[in-house]
Design a protein around this motif. Structure first.
Motif, PDB file in Angstrom:
ATOM      1  N   PHE A   1      31.847 -57.395  41.201  1.00 38.38           N
ATOM      2  CA  PHE A   1      31.464 -56.367  40.248  1.00 38.38           C
ATOM      3  C   PHE A   1      31.701 -54.985  40.855  1.00 38.38           C
ATOM      4  N   ALA A   2      31.408 -54.856  42.123  1.00 33.60           N
ATOM      5  CA  ALA A   2      31.627 -53.593  42.828  1.00 33.60           C
ATOM      6  C   ALA A   2      33.124 -53.264  42.876  1.00 33.60           C
ATOM      7  N   ARG A   3      33.970 -54.283  43.017  1.00 28.99           N
ATOM      8  CA  ARG A   3      35.425 -54.043  43.028  1.00 28.99           C
ATOM      9  C   ARG A   3      35.910 -53.481  41.693  1.00 28.99           C
ATOM     10  N   ILE A   4      35.327 -53.952  40.607  1.00 31.66           N
ATOM     11  CA  ILE A   4      35.691 -53.410  39.290  1.00 31.66           C
ATOM     12  C   ILE A   4      35.304 -51.932  39.227  1.00 31.66           C
ATOM     13  N   GLY A   5      34.111 -51.616  39.706  1.00 36.21           N
ATOM     14  CA  GLY A   5      33.674 -50.222  39.739  1.00 36.21           C
ATOM     15  C   GLY A   5      34.576 -49.357  40.600  1.00 36.21           C
ATOM     16  N   GLU A   6      35.013 -49.885  41.737  1.00 36.44           N
ATOM     17  CA  GLU A   6      35.932 -49.142  42.604  1.00 36.44           C
ATOM     18  C   GLU A   6      37.269 -48.897  41.911  1.00 36.44           C
ATOM     19  N   TRP A   7      37.759 -49.899  41.194  1.00 34.88           N
ATOM     20  CA  TRP A   7      39.024 -49.747  40.464  1.00 34.88           C
ATOM     21  C   TRP A   7      38.889 -48.682  39.380  1.00 34.88           C
ATOM     22  N   VAL A   8      37.789 -48.717  38.651  1.00 35.39           N
ATOM     23  CA  VAL A   8      37.567 -47.716  37.596  1.00 35.39           C
ATOM     24  C   VAL A   8      37.480 -46.325  38.209  1.00 35.39           C
ATOM     25  N   ASP A   9      36.838 -46.206  39.367  1.00 37.11           N
ATOM     26  CA  ASP A   9      36.678 -44.913  40.022  1.00 37.11           C
ATOM     27  C   ASP A   9      38.028 -44.295  40.406  1.00 37.11           C
ATOM     28  N   LYS A  10      39.046 -45.123  40.618  1.00 35.28           N
ATOM     29  CA  LYS A  10      40.379 -44.641  40.986  1.00 35.28           C
ATOM     30  C   LYS A  10      41.195 -44.169  39.776  1.00 35.28           C
ATOM     31  N   GLN A  11      40.725 -44.454  38.587  1.00 29.28           N
ATOM     32  CA  GLN A  11      41.453 -44.072  37.372  1.00 29.28           C
ATOM     33  C   GLN A  11      41.234 -42.585  37.084  1.00 29.28           C
ATOM     34  N   PRO A  12      42.184 -41.981  36.343  1.00 21.71           N
ATOM     35  CA  PRO A  12      41.974 -40.571  35.978  1.00 21.71           C
ATOM     36  C   PRO A  12      40.731 -40.420  35.102  1.00 21.71           C
ATOM     37  N   ARG A  13      40.040 -39.309  35.268  1.00 18.85           N
ATOM     38  CA  ARG A  13      38.788 -39.104  34.540  1.00 18.85           C
ATOM     39  C   ARG A  13      38.998 -39.126  33.035  1.00 18.85           C
ATOM     40  N   TRP A  14      40.106 -38.554  32.547  1.00 14.19           N
ATOM     41  CA  TRP A  14      40.342 -38.557  31.099  1.00 14.19           C
ATOM     42  C   TRP A  14      40.459 -39.989  30.583  1.00 14.19           C
ATOM     43  N   GLY A  15      41.024 -40.892  31.382  1.00 14.82           N
ATOM     44  CA  GLY A  15      41.131 -42.298  30.983  1.00 14.82           C
ATOM     45  C   GLY A  15      39.764 -42.964  30.911  1.00 14.82           C
ATOM     46  N   ILE A  16      38.894 -42.619  31.857  1.00 10.90           N
ATOM     47  CA  ILE A  16      37.536 -43.157  31.847  1.00 10.90           C
ATOM     48  C   ILE A  16      36.787 -42.644  30.619  1.00 10.90           C
TER      49      ILE A  16
ATOM     50  N   MET B   1      27.058 -53.931  30.460  1.00 14.59           N
ATOM     51  CA  MET B   1      28.134 -54.187  31.432  1.00 14.59           C
ATOM     52  C   MET B   1      28.957 -52.928  31.693  1.00 14.59           C
ATOM     53  N   ILE B   2      29.405 -52.256  30.635  1.00 12.23           N
ATOM     54  CA  ILE B   2      30.237 -51.062  30.817  1.00 12.23           C
ATOM     55  C   ILE B   2      29.458 -49.959  31.516  1.00 12.23           C
ATOM     56  N   LEU B   3      28.200 -49.807  31.187  1.00 14.29           N
ATOM     57  CA  LEU B   3      27.396 -48.779  31.844  1.00 14.29           C
ATOM     58  C   LEU B   3      27.176 -49.101  33.321  1.00 14.29           C
ATOM     59  N   SER B   4      27.023 -50.366  33.642  1.00 10.30           N
ATOM     60  CA  SER B   4      26.885 -50.769  35.052  1.00 10.30           C
ATOM     61  C   SER B   4      28.174 -50.482  35.814  1.00 10.30           C
ATOM     62  N   ILE B   5      29.303 -50.770  35.195  1.00 13.37           N
ATOM     63  CA  ILE B   5      30.599 -50.494  35.837  1.00 13.37           C
ATOM     64  C   ILE B   5      30.776 -48.987  36.025  1.00 13.37           C
ATOM     65  N   LEU B   6      30.427 -48.209  35.022  1.00 17.30           N
ATOM     66  CA  LEU B   6      30.542 -46.747  35.141  1.00 17.30           C
ATOM     67  C   LEU B   6      29.637 -46.213  36.248  1.00 17.30           C
ATOM     68  N   ALA B   7      28.447 -46.781  36.378  1.00 15.90           N
ATOM     69  CA  ALA B   7      27.547 -46.348  37.453  1.00 15.90           C
ATOM     70  C   ALA B   7      28.151 -46.672  38.818  1.00 15.90           C
ATOM     71  N   LEU B   8      28.756 -47.840  38.943  1.00 13.91           N
ATOM     72  CA  LEU B   8      29.399 -48.211  40.204  1.00 13.91           C
ATOM     73  C   LEU B   8      30.624 -47.348  40.489  1.00 13.91           C
ATOM     74  N   ALA B   9      31.232 -46.799  39.433  1.00 13.23           N
ATOM     75  CA  ALA B   9      32.404 -45.930  39.585  1.00 13.23           C
ATOM     76  C   ALA B   9      31.993 -44.472  39.799  1.00 13.23           C
ATOM     77  N   ASN B  10      30.710 -44.238  40.009  1.00 12.40           N
ATOM     78  CA  ASN B  10      30.181 -42.888  40.244  1.00 12.40           C
ATOM     79  C   ASN B  10      30.417 -41.936  39.079  1.00 12.40           C
ATOM     80  N   VAL B  11      30.423 -42.461  37.863  1.00 14.22           N
ATOM     81  CA  VAL B  11      30.523 -41.627  36.669  1.00 14.22           C
ATOM     82  C   VAL B  11      29.103 -41.212  36.298  1.00 14.22           C
TER      83      VAL B  11
END
Length: 192
Positions: A114-129, A146-156
């Motif tokens: 789950f943390a790896r998904i968050g890391e991948w999302v964090d690498k995406q451009p902010r406009w895409g997020i 689920m999406i909110l947990s991923i966003l939290a892990l991506a430091n959004v």
């Protein structure tokens, strides 16, 4: 072994009987009379309060959507319902995001995938997020946890995405409301 199976069967039968009784009682209630009896203003207030806590969790989202369908088929304006419900759901979503942000490290330690998904999302451009957040909330009828947990892990942070969540929720509830509003008469004609 046989005794344990019998207990399971009894629990299943009791659950199905209670579900049947609940469904039968629900079918006896006329949504139009319900809205007229309670009053549209009170229904909007109740929808707002229920929306604060209902749409985040998978377990509470289904009854919430059913209640929305009932009050819209009872005559409430779908656009006003969307305008009332979307901000309340967004407040609940932001609260959940804040809670998950505080627990993100613990989640990352316990569920590495789950943390790896968050890391991948964090690498995406902010406009895409941001646009991905809008699209998820607007068009995907799945719980937001689920999406909110991923966003939290991506430091959004919540201050970055609250507007996209609000617009996504408004779009979703507007579409849902108009589908119910236009679909109920069609179903009534089909059923007779």
């Amino acid at each position: 072994m046989l005794r344990a199976n019998r207990k399971r069967v009894i629990k299943l039968v009791v659950f199905l009987v209670l579900l049947g009784i609940f469904a039968w009682v629900g079918m006896q209630i006329d949504p139009v009379k319900l809205v007229q009896t309670v009053g549209p203003g009170k229904v909007y207030i109740a929808l707002f309060l229920v929306s604060l806590v209902s749409a985040v969790s998978t377990f509470t989202a289904a009854p919430f959507y059913v209640s929305l369908g009932v009050v819209i088929s009872g005559g409430l304006d779908p656009t006003i319902v969307a305008a009332v419900v979307a901000p309340a759901v967004m407040i609940g979503d932001i609260f959940f995001l804040e809670v998950v942000e505080n627990a993100a490290e613990l989640v990352a330690q316990k569920a590495r995938w789950f943390a790896r998904i968050g890391e991948w999302v964090d690498k995406q451009p902010r406009w895409g997020i941001y646009w991905g957040t809008y699209i998820y909330f607007a068009f995907i009828p799945i719980s937001a946890d689920m999406i909110l947990s991923i966003l939290a892990l991506a430091n959004v942070k919540a201050k970055e995405i609250w507007a996209y969540i609000l617009l996504g929720n408004f779009t979703f509830f507007l579409l849902l409301g108009h589908l119910v509003h236009r679909g109920v008469p069609m179903v009534e004609r089909l059923i007779g």
